[in-house]
Write a protein that holds these residues in place. Structure first.
Motif, mmCIF file in Angstrom:
data_model
loop_
_atom_site.group_PDB
_atom_site.id
_atom_site.type_symbol
_atom_site.label_atom_id
_atom_site.label_comp_id
_atom_site.label_asym_id
_atom_site.label_seq_id
_atom_site.Cartn_x
_atom_site.Cartn_y
_atom_site.Cartn_z
ATOM 1 N N ILE A 187 0.844 -1.206 0.000
ATOM 2 C CA ILE A 187 0.000 0.000 0.000
ATOM 3 C C ILE A 187 0.872 1.246 0.000
ATOM 4 O O ILE A 187 0.602 2.218 -0.714
ATOM 5 C CB ILE A 187 -0.952 -0.009 1.220
ATOM 6 C CG1 ILE A 187 -1.974 -1.135 1.076
ATOM 7 C CG2 ILE A 187 -1.665 1.335 1.359
ATOM 8 C CD1 ILE A 187 -2.850 -1.350 2.290
ATOM 9 N N LEU A 209 2.136 1.937 -3.435
ATOM 10 C CA LEU A 209 1.112 2.537 -4.297
ATOM 11 C C LEU A 209 0.909 4.011 -3.954
ATOM 12 O O LEU A 209 0.772 4.856 -4.847
ATOM 13 C CB LEU A 209 -0.211 1.771 -4.150
ATOM 14 C CG LEU A 209 -0.219 0.369 -4.747
ATOM 15 C CD1 LEU A 209 -1.485 -0.382 -4.352
ATOM 16 C CD2 LEU A 209 -0.124 0.435 -6.268
ATOM 17 N N TYR A 210 0.902 4.310 -2.648
ATOM 18 C CA TYR A 210 0.745 5.710 -2.218
ATOM 19 C C TYR A 210 1.915 6.548 -2.737
ATOM 20 O O TYR A 210 1.710 7.645 -3.293
ATOM 21 C CB TYR A 210 0.670 5.777 -0.691
ATOM 22 C CG TYR A 210 0.780 7.188 -0.171
ATOM 23 C CD1 TYR A 210 -0.293 8.080 -0.280
ATOM 24 C CD2 TYR A 210 1.960 7.651 0.413
ATOM 25 C CE1 TYR A 210 -0.185 9.382 0.172
ATOM 26 C CE2 TYR A 210 2.077 8.948 0.868
ATOM 27 C CZ TYR A 210 1.001 9.805 0.743
ATOM 28 O OH TYR A 210 1.116 11.100 1.183
ATOM 29 N N ARG A 268 1.672 7.243 -6.392
ATOM 30 C CA ARG A 268 0.695 8.307 -6.675
ATOM 31 C C ARG A 268 1.283 9.691 -6.405
ATOM 32 O O ARG A 268 1.135 10.609 -7.220
ATOM 33 C CB ARG A 268 -0.574 8.109 -5.827
ATOM 34 C CG ARG A 268 -1.646 9.149 -6.113
ATOM 35 C CD ARG A 268 -2.938 8.842 -5.384
ATOM 36 N NE ARG A 268 -2.860 9.050 -3.958
ATOM 37 C CZ ARG A 268 -3.016 10.243 -3.371
ATOM 38 N NH1 ARG A 268 -3.256 11.311 -4.097
ATOM 39 N NH2 ARG A 268 -2.946 10.352 -2.060
ATOM 40 N N GLN A 303 1.934 12.665 -9.098
ATOM 41 C CA GLN A 303 1.353 14.001 -8.922
ATOM 42 C C GLN A 303 2.447 15.071 -8.954
ATOM 43 O O GLN A 303 2.278 16.116 -9.587
ATOM 44 C CB GLN A 303 0.596 14.076 -7.589
ATOM 45 C CG GLN A 303 -0.776 13.420 -7.664
ATOM 46 C CD GLN A 303 -1.509 13.413 -6.337
ATOM 47 O OE1 GLN A 303 -0.892 13.554 -5.285
ATOM 48 N NE2 GLN A 303 -2.802 13.216 -6.372
ATOM 49 N N ALA A 360 -7.456 0.958 3.675
ATOM 50 C CA ALA A 360 -6.158 1.648 3.633
ATOM 51 C C ALA A 360 -5.866 2.135 2.208
ATOM 52 O O ALA A 360 -5.358 3.244 2.012
ATOM 53 C CB ALA A 360 -5.050 0.714 4.117
ATOM 54 N N LEU A 361 -6.218 1.315 1.216
ATOM 55 C CA LEU A 361 -5.986 1.715 -0.188
ATOM 56 C C LEU A 361 -6.858 2.900 -0.589
ATOM 57 O O LEU A 361 -6.457 3.730 -1.410
ATOM 58 C CB LEU A 361 -6.259 0.525 -1.120
ATOM 59 C CG LEU A 361 -5.160 -0.529 -1.152
ATOM 60 C CD1 LEU A 361 -5.657 -1.808 -1.831
ATOM 61 C CD2 LEU A 361 -3.924 -0.015 -1.878
ATOM 62 N N TYR A 379 -7.503 5.424 1.203
ATOM 63 C CA TYR A 379 -6.728 6.617 1.587
ATOM 64 C C TYR A 379 -5.505 6.777 0.677
ATOM 65 O O TYR A 379 -5.175 7.879 0.260
ATOM 66 C CB TYR A 379 -6.268 6.517 3.040
ATOM 67 C CG TYR A 379 -7.372 6.742 4.041
ATOM 68 C CD1 TYR A 379 -7.859 8.027 4.274
ATOM 69 C CD2 TYR A 379 -7.928 5.691 4.750
ATOM 70 C CE1 TYR A 379 -8.873 8.246 5.187
ATOM 71 C CE2 TYR A 379 -8.937 5.896 5.667
ATOM 72 C CZ TYR A 379 -9.403 7.178 5.887
ATOM 73 O OH TYR A 379 -10.403 7.391 6.791
ATOM 74 N N ALA A 380 -4.822 5.644 0.406
ATOM 75 C CA ALA A 380 -3.598 5.704 -0.413
ATOM 76 C C ALA A 380 -3.889 6.268 -1.805
ATOM 77 O O ALA A 380 -3.051 6.942 -2.395
ATOM 78 C CB ALA A 380 -2.969 4.321 -0.532
ATOM 79 N N PHE A 381 -5.087 6.011 -2.328
ATOM 80 C CA PHE A 381 -5.466 6.510 -3.652
ATOM 81 C C PHE A 381 -6.136 7.880 -3.586
ATOM 82 O O PHE A 381 -6.794 8.291 -4.554
ATOM 83 C CB PHE A 381 -6.411 5.523 -4.350
ATOM 84 C CG PHE A 381 -5.742 4.261 -4.830
ATOM 85 C CD1 PHE A 381 -4.437 4.282 -5.282
ATOM 86 C CD2 PHE A 381 -6.418 3.061 -4.839
ATOM 87 C CE1 PHE A 381 -3.822 3.129 -5.730
ATOM 88 C CE2 PHE A 381 -5.810 1.889 -5.277
ATOM 89 C CZ PHE A 381 -4.500 1.929 -5.722
ATOM 90 N N GLY A 382 -6.001 8.570 -2.458
ATOM 91 C CA GLY A 382 -6.614 9.902 -2.355
ATOM 92 C C GLY A 382 -8.121 9.837 -2.363
ATOM 93 O O GLY A 382 -8.752 10.678 -3.002
ATOM 94 N N ARG A 409 -10.111 7.666 -3.731
ATOM 95 C CA ARG A 409 -10.728 7.235 -4.994
ATOM 96 C C ARG A 409 -11.240 5.814 -4.821
ATOM 97 O O ARG A 409 -10.478 4.920 -4.465
ATOM 98 C CB ARG A 409 -9.709 7.309 -6.136
ATOM 99 C CG ARG A 409 -9.413 8.724 -6.579
ATOM 100 C CD ARG A 409 -8.324 8.756 -7.628
ATOM 101 N NE ARG A 409 -8.064 10.120 -8.063
ATOM 102 C CZ ARG A 409 -7.246 10.958 -7.431
ATOM 103 N NH1 ARG A 409 -6.598 10.566 -6.340
ATOM 104 N NH2 ARG A 409 -7.068 12.185 -7.870
#
Lengths: 151, 265
Positions: free
Chosen positions: A122, A125-126, A129, A133, B232-233, B235-238, B240
């Protein structure tokens, strides 16, 4: 904000990695140098600590960004998954679940591992992103050059 | 318009929750889902007894054979409550899904979700072994529906589930709890626990004349790592939701297909 979260998830992943190495040391299975004479996956995995310390120093100095951490986290997730879950896993879940006299401790160690790998995935992935950005923002801020410039 | 005035054509992509309502809507949504799960099962069990298709003591087990089909009613009810809430609060369904993202970003996100869910799959597999050894977990073993119903459970139910379940918990319940509690981690923990607890209510199984509570506990424990990972993902993806919905659709649709094709023995 992104930087603060990035530091936090890095510290969390480092703490979970340390916990997993301590679990290995207590169970004393699938361990290598410096606990035994054998150099194996356990020994190689210890390289993560100098990488994290160096990465933190470089990140603070502005020499590396989220992309670096995405690679470290993603690489860590892939390595730990291959060692524990893959088809050629050197330490499959049974070795952890049966590694302690108490089944509760075995499940605790296995749960820790699953959470650790999930945190790495996770986090990666964060960080990807955030890297993307920041890249978009840099592109948007870059002044137009080349054909458009008039003398 | 001065230079400092924000353009109305470009909405700010801020990772903030969209739902504006209070925690009452969240309670209503979770209660609706749990009451519907129980109500639909009891209703079907009652109908089976009345029709003489099952004895009273076996009717819940017989009804459980259809849980992958009647789940659609629960999700339709959930969607009904969501629509009622968003109309009352004058927000759009799309706003519950988070900031916009390009199709390729959503597709890449789906792959990311599938990869990040792998540890939960391995953990859940060990939980299955601990509870049931090499046997198929009961919620898959009990499924026994005609071909048309199986096709419905593969083609329609997983889609409805994605439009309702993650939107309810992550798009509606979580933001409201965050605003009420003020601590996102605590709100997320509560949502994951509530979401997992809902799974204890379906399918309801009978063992030795009593509700199989061990199975209910197994259901909660086995889904907990998945739900924690997806939250949790989120949040990690903003914030989405679309990548999570896409990956869940593959998981749930794949499971339904495997059951329908008797690939799960």
């Amino acid at each position: 904000m992104d930087s603060r979260i990035l530091y936090r998830v890095t510290y969390l992943a480092a703490a979970m990695s340390l916990g997993h190495h301590i679990d290995h040391a207590i169970r004393h299975n699938a361990v290598g140098w410096p606990l035994t004479d054998e150099v194996n996956a356990f020994t190689m995995s210890l390289v993560i600590y100098p990488i994290i310390i160096t990465g933190l120093l470089l990140y603070r100095a502005g020499r590396v960004g989220p992309g670096f951490w995405a690679l470290v986290s993603g690489g860590g997730a892939a390595f730990v998954s291959a060692v524990h879950f893959g088809p050629s896993a050197v330490e499959p879940p049974e070795m952890m679940l049966d590694g302690y006299d108490s089944p509760v401790l075995g499940w605790l160690a296995f749960t820790w591992l699953a959470v650790f790998v999930t945190v790495l995935a996770i986090t990666s992935l964060y960080e990807t992103r955030v890297w993307w950005q920041q890249r978009q923002v840099r592109r948007a801020d870059r002044p137009a050059t080349g054909a458009g410039i008039e003398r | 318009m001065s230079a400092a005035t924000p353009s109305h054509r470009q909405p700010a992509v801020v990772a903030e929750p969209a739902a504006a309502g209070g925690v009452g809507g969240a309670v209503l949504l979770v209660a609706t889902r749990i009451v519907l799960w129980m109500g639909v099962q009891l209703l079907l069990a009652g109908l089976l007894v009345l029709a003489g298709a099952a004895a009273a003591g076996e009717s819940l087990d017989e009804a459980a054979a259809w849980w992958m089909v009647y789940g659609a009613l629960v999700d339709l009810g959930t969607l009904g409550v969501i629509v009622w809430l968003i109309r009352r609060e004058r927000i759009s369904y799309r706003s519950l899904l988070g900031p916009p993202a390009a199709a390729w970003q959503v597709a890449l996100g789906v792959v990311g979700v599938l990869v990040a869910t792998a540890p939960a799959v391995f953990f859940s597999a060990e939980v299955n072994k601990a509870y049931y050894g090499d046997a198929t977990p009961p919620m898959l073993a009990v499924v026994d529906a005609p071909t048309v119903a199986s096709a419905f459970s593969v083609l329609v139910v997983p889609l409805l589930a994605e439009l309702a379940e993650p939107v309810a918990y992550l798009g509606v319940v979580l933001p409201r709890l965050e605003r009420r509690i003020g601590r996102p981690w605590l709100a997320a923990t509560i949502v994951v626990l509530l979401w997992a607890a809902e799974h204890a209510f379906y399918p309801l199984l009978i063992t030795d004349g009593n509700l199989d509570l061990a199975f209910a506990v197994y259901r909660v424990v086995s889904v907990l790592p998945f739900l924690a990972t997806w939250t949790a993902l989120y949040y990690a993806f903003g914030r989405r939701l679309l990548p999570i919905m896409g990956a869940r659709w593959i998981f749930n649709g794949g499971t339904a297909l495997a059951v329908a094709l008797s690939l799960v023995e």
